[in-house]
Design a protein around this motif. Structure first.
Motif: not given
Ligand code: HEM
Length: 178
Positions: A43, A46, A49, A111-112, A117, A124-125
Motif C-alpha cells: 500500500g 496509504l 486523509r 508499511p501498515f 487509520r 493477522f497478516a
Molecule cells: C502485508 C499485508 C498488509 C499490508 C502491508 C497492509 C497495509 C495497509 C495499509 C498501508 C493501509 C492504509 C493505512 C493507513 O492509511 O494508515 C491498510 C488499510 C487497511 N487494511 Fe491492510 N494491509 C495488509 C493486510 C491486511 C489484512 C490481512 C487485512 C484484513 C484481514 C487488512 C485490512 C485493512 C483494512 C480494513 C484497511 C482500511 C482501514 C481504514 O481505512 O479504516 N489489511 N492496510
C-alpha cells in the motif's frame, strides 16, 4: 535466503514441521519481512486523509479539507532515514525490532500506515506471512531457473493503490527432508 532458511531449520529442526508455536524465535525471518515491506510496501500511498484545520509544513500553508496523500514508498527509501536505502539488508532491523514495529510508532517506517487509520489487519497478516515463508524455507531448497542470475530478478511493480509483483516469480523447488 540462506540465513533465513538456516534459522527456520535450526528452530524447527527436531520437530520436522513448522507450526505457530516458535514463530517468535524467527528473528531473522521477521527482519526479512520488515525489509521487504520497507522496499515493496503493498500500500505505497496509504489511505487518503483530510485535515480539519489549517497547518503549515515546510513553509507551505495547507488549508483545511485538503486531501493528503502520504507516500510511504518514498519515506521507506528516503536516504535521510535509511543507510543504503535501495539495498535489501534485513540486518538493519535486527537491533531495532521493537522501535521499528508495525504500529506506526516511527514515521520513517509505515508499511501498515499510522495513526487511527492504520491497517487493522496487521496482526493477522504478519503471522500468516511468517507461517507461509517459514514452511517454504523449511521444506524446500530454492533455485533460480537455469541460466538466470540473481541480478536478473525482475522486481517491477505495477502502478496502483495496492501493488504486487508485475510479473510472476518463477523458481525451482527442490524437496528437503530434515
Ligand atoms: C502485508 C499485508 C498488509 C499490508 C502491508 C497492509 C497495509 C495497509 C495499509 C498501508 C493501509 C492504509 C493505512 C493507513 O492509511 O494508515 C491498510 C488499510 C487497511 N487494511 Fe491492510 N494491509 C495488509 C493486510 C491486511 C489484512 C490481512 C487485512 C484484513 C484481514 C487488512 C485490512 C485493512 C483494512 C480494513 C484497511 C482500511 C482501514 C481504514 O481505512 O479504516 N489489511 N492496510
Amino acid at each position: 535466503m540462506k540465513e533465513a532458511q538456516e534459522e527456520v531449520r535450526r528452530v524447527y529442526g527436531g520437530k520436522g514441521y513448522v507450526d505457530e508455536s516458535q514463530l517468535h524465535q524467527l528473528k531473522y525471518l521477521g527482519a526479512v519481512i520488515k525489509e521487504t515491506l520497507r522496499l515493496h510496501s503493498p500500500g505505497p500511498l496509504l489511505a487518503p486523509r483530510e485535515n480539519y484545520e489549517s497547518c503549515e509544513i515546510n513553509g507551505y500553508v495547507i488549508p483545511p479539507k485538503t486531501k493528503i496523500i502520504i507516500n510511504a514508498w518514498a519515506i521507506g527509501r528516503d536516504p535521510k532515514n535509511w543507510t543504503d536505502p535501495e539495498k535489501f539488508e534485513p540486518k538493519r532491523f535486527l537491533d531495532t525490532m521493537v522501535e521499528y514495529n508495525f504500529k506506526g510508532s516511527k514515521f520513517e517506517y509505515i508499511p501498515f500506515g499510522a495513526g487511527r487509520r492504520i491497517c487493522p489487519g496487521s496482526t493477522f497478516a504478519t503471522p500468516i506471512l511468517e507461517l507461509l515463508l517459514s514452511n517454504l524455507l523449511y521444506h524446500f531448497n530454492w533455485k533460480l531457473p537455469k541460466g538466470m542470475k540473481v541480478e536478473e530478478l525482475d522486481m517491477e511493480q505495477p502502478f496502483g493503490a495496492a501493488v504486487r509483483r508485475q510479473n510472476d516469480l518463477i523458481l525451482v523447488p527442490i524437496g528437503y527432508s530434515p
